[in-house]
Design an enzyme around this catalytic site. Sequence first.
Site, PDB file in Angstrom:
ATOM      1  N   TYR A   1     -33.756  -4.448 -35.336  1.00  0.00           N
ATOM      2  CA  TYR A   1     -34.261  -3.970 -36.627  1.00  0.00           C
ATOM      3  C   TYR A   1     -33.141  -3.558 -37.567  1.00  0.00           C
ATOM      4  O   TYR A   1     -33.367  -3.288 -38.737  1.00  0.00           O
ATOM      5  CB  TYR A   1     -35.193  -2.769 -36.418  1.00  0.00           C
ATOM      6  CG  TYR A   1     -36.365  -3.043 -35.503  1.00  0.00           C
ATOM      7  CD1 TYR A   1     -37.039  -4.262 -35.541  1.00  0.00           C
ATOM      8  CD2 TYR A   1     -36.800  -2.092 -34.598  1.00  0.00           C
ATOM      9  CE1 TYR A   1     -38.111  -4.520 -34.704  1.00  0.00           C
ATOM     10  CE2 TYR A   1     -37.879  -2.330 -33.756  1.00  0.00           C
ATOM     11  CZ  TYR A   1     -38.526  -3.550 -33.810  1.00  0.00           C
ATOM     12  OH  TYR A   1     -39.587  -3.790 -32.976  1.00  0.00           O
ATOM     13  N   SER A   2     -31.924  -3.459 -37.050  1.00  0.00           N
ATOM     14  CA  SER A   2     -30.797  -2.981 -37.846  1.00  0.00           C
ATOM     15  C   SER A   2     -30.469  -3.955 -38.964  1.00  0.00           C
ATOM     16  O   SER A   2     -30.347  -5.168 -38.750  1.00  0.00           O
ATOM     17  CB  SER A   2     -29.576  -2.811 -36.933  1.00  0.00           C
ATOM     18  OG  SER A   2     -28.393  -2.719 -37.688  1.00  0.00           O
TER      19      SER A   2
ATOM     20  N   PRO B   1     -34.781  -0.149 -28.245  1.00  0.00           N
ATOM     21  CA  PRO B   1     -33.478  -0.517 -28.808  1.00  0.00           C
ATOM     22  C   PRO B   1     -33.622  -1.025 -30.241  1.00  0.00           C
ATOM     23  O   PRO B   1     -34.498  -1.846 -30.532  1.00  0.00           O
ATOM     24  CB  PRO B   1     -32.999  -1.628 -27.872  1.00  0.00           C
ATOM     25  CG  PRO B   1     -33.652  -1.306 -26.565  1.00  0.00           C
ATOM     26  CD  PRO B   1     -34.999  -0.739 -26.916  1.00  0.00           C
ATOM     27  N   CYS B   2     -32.761  -0.524 -31.121  1.00  0.00           N
ATOM     28  CA  CYS B   2     -32.969  -0.752 -32.554  1.00  0.00           C
ATOM     29  C   CYS B   2     -32.139  -1.889 -33.126  1.00  0.00           C
ATOM     30  O   CYS B   2     -32.248  -2.188 -34.314  1.00  0.00           O
ATOM     31  CB  CYS B   2     -32.646   0.539 -33.314  1.00  0.00           C
ATOM     32  SG  CYS B   2     -30.928   1.077 -33.121  1.00  0.00           S
ATOM     33  N   GLN B   3     -31.303  -2.551 -32.317  1.00  0.00           N
ATOM     34  CA  GLN B   3     -30.387  -3.549 -32.874  1.00  0.00           C
ATOM     35  C   GLN B   3     -31.124  -4.674 -33.606  1.00  0.00           C
ATOM     36  O   GLN B   3     -30.640  -5.202 -34.600  1.00  0.00           O
ATOM     37  CB  GLN B   3     -29.504  -4.135 -31.762  1.00  0.00           C
ATOM     38  CG  GLN B   3     -28.429  -3.185 -31.262  1.00  0.00           C
ATOM     39  CD  GLN B   3     -28.949  -2.208 -30.213  1.00  0.00           C
ATOM     40  OE1 GLN B   3     -30.151  -2.145 -29.948  1.00  0.00           O
ATOM     41  NE2 GLN B   3     -28.047  -1.440 -29.619  1.00  0.00           N
TER      42      GLN B   3
END
Length: 414
Positions: free
Chosen positions: A122-123, A118-120
């Site tokens: 790193y967003s 899940p990239c949240q």
Amino acid sequence: MRCIDLFAGAGGLSEGFKRAGFEVLAHVEMDPFAALTLKTREAYYYLKENNMLDIYRSYLLGNITRDNLYASIPENVLQKIICECISDETIESIFNYIDNLLVQSDENEVDVLIGGPPCQAYSTAGRGRLPDKMKKDERNYLYLQYIKFLERYQPKMFVFENVVGIFSAQGGKVLVDMKEKIDGAGYKIDVQVINASNVGVLQNRKRVIIRGVRKDITINTSDICFSDDQEQFRLRELWSDLPKLQAGESINGEVYTSLPNACCQLLNLRDTHCDILTWHTARPHNEQDLKIYKLCVETWNKEHKKLKYNELPDELKSHKNHETYLDRFNVLDYDGVAHTLVAHIAKDGHYYIHPDIDQNRSISVREAARIQSFPDNYFFEGSRTAAFTQIGNAVPPKLAEFIGNDILEKLERR
């Protein structure tokens, strides 16, 4: 060639790798709705390979239940989906489960590991809104769990997908630590930023693709090359065969307005054996939003200009902080490609307004899925919100197929 898909989501990566010729041994995904979507997709492939797609057609048309569908699929096919959060507490049980799958399939080797945590965390958008919370977010460290799978199964190659924000996460420390630990696990890597639009996806979607090769294997991991003659279609062509909708409406079934055009054919959006439209469902909007949408589309059509929040009539403004909400509304360009589709579309459709003023709404679930290059027979389980979330978080299958073909060619050449 066999692969394992970690943090699989709705299966965009594994869909592309299947098209490239890989067998997916296991999908690991914590979200129950996404896990059901993966099961339904495995059911589709099993029925297709065994000339039984009439069962799948019946499911898409609503003539049988999901339980009826799954009852026609061998248990070992559905067992490929592991609905579990990958953590220190669960990883050994996941390893044991996958080991059993390998034994049952008479396989003792995993060729490729794929996945995108899940990239949240790193967003850059997430860090901007919630800087302190994002620093403490446990998702910052899911790459460590990914590396444990590398150490356990020692695949020949791996693919790690994430957002461009990973370069600056924690001041760049995340990527530095990731590289060091991957090197310690016995892999050499290359890191490349790829825009999905470069492979025919109708979306400007930049993502970091990290590809690794086991150090004892001689494979050139130079950058992926793109074709200079890639034909680029427009959203107008992507949606041209879909029935028109009003806000809150849903039209599904064998209801296309025309035969598949060149865009649909190139992206494999429609299947002659199972040509059924699903999830062409638009969310309802209140009167204020509908008035704003109409103004936004009119402005875009006349001036090719985005209408900023502070330019709205006062009676349509509901937020006092006008500066923060300047880019709250965005019309998609009929004669271009979409801007990046994200999971926030599950909360509202303001950033994805349909360009046809006669429809006056945000895009439907199926229109969003097509932007991501999912075929129409790809059925997303759960509510409309769950479907939007799965689509927004996914890797476009067309991009995954391109990467899978590149990796397969390298492995077969070896």
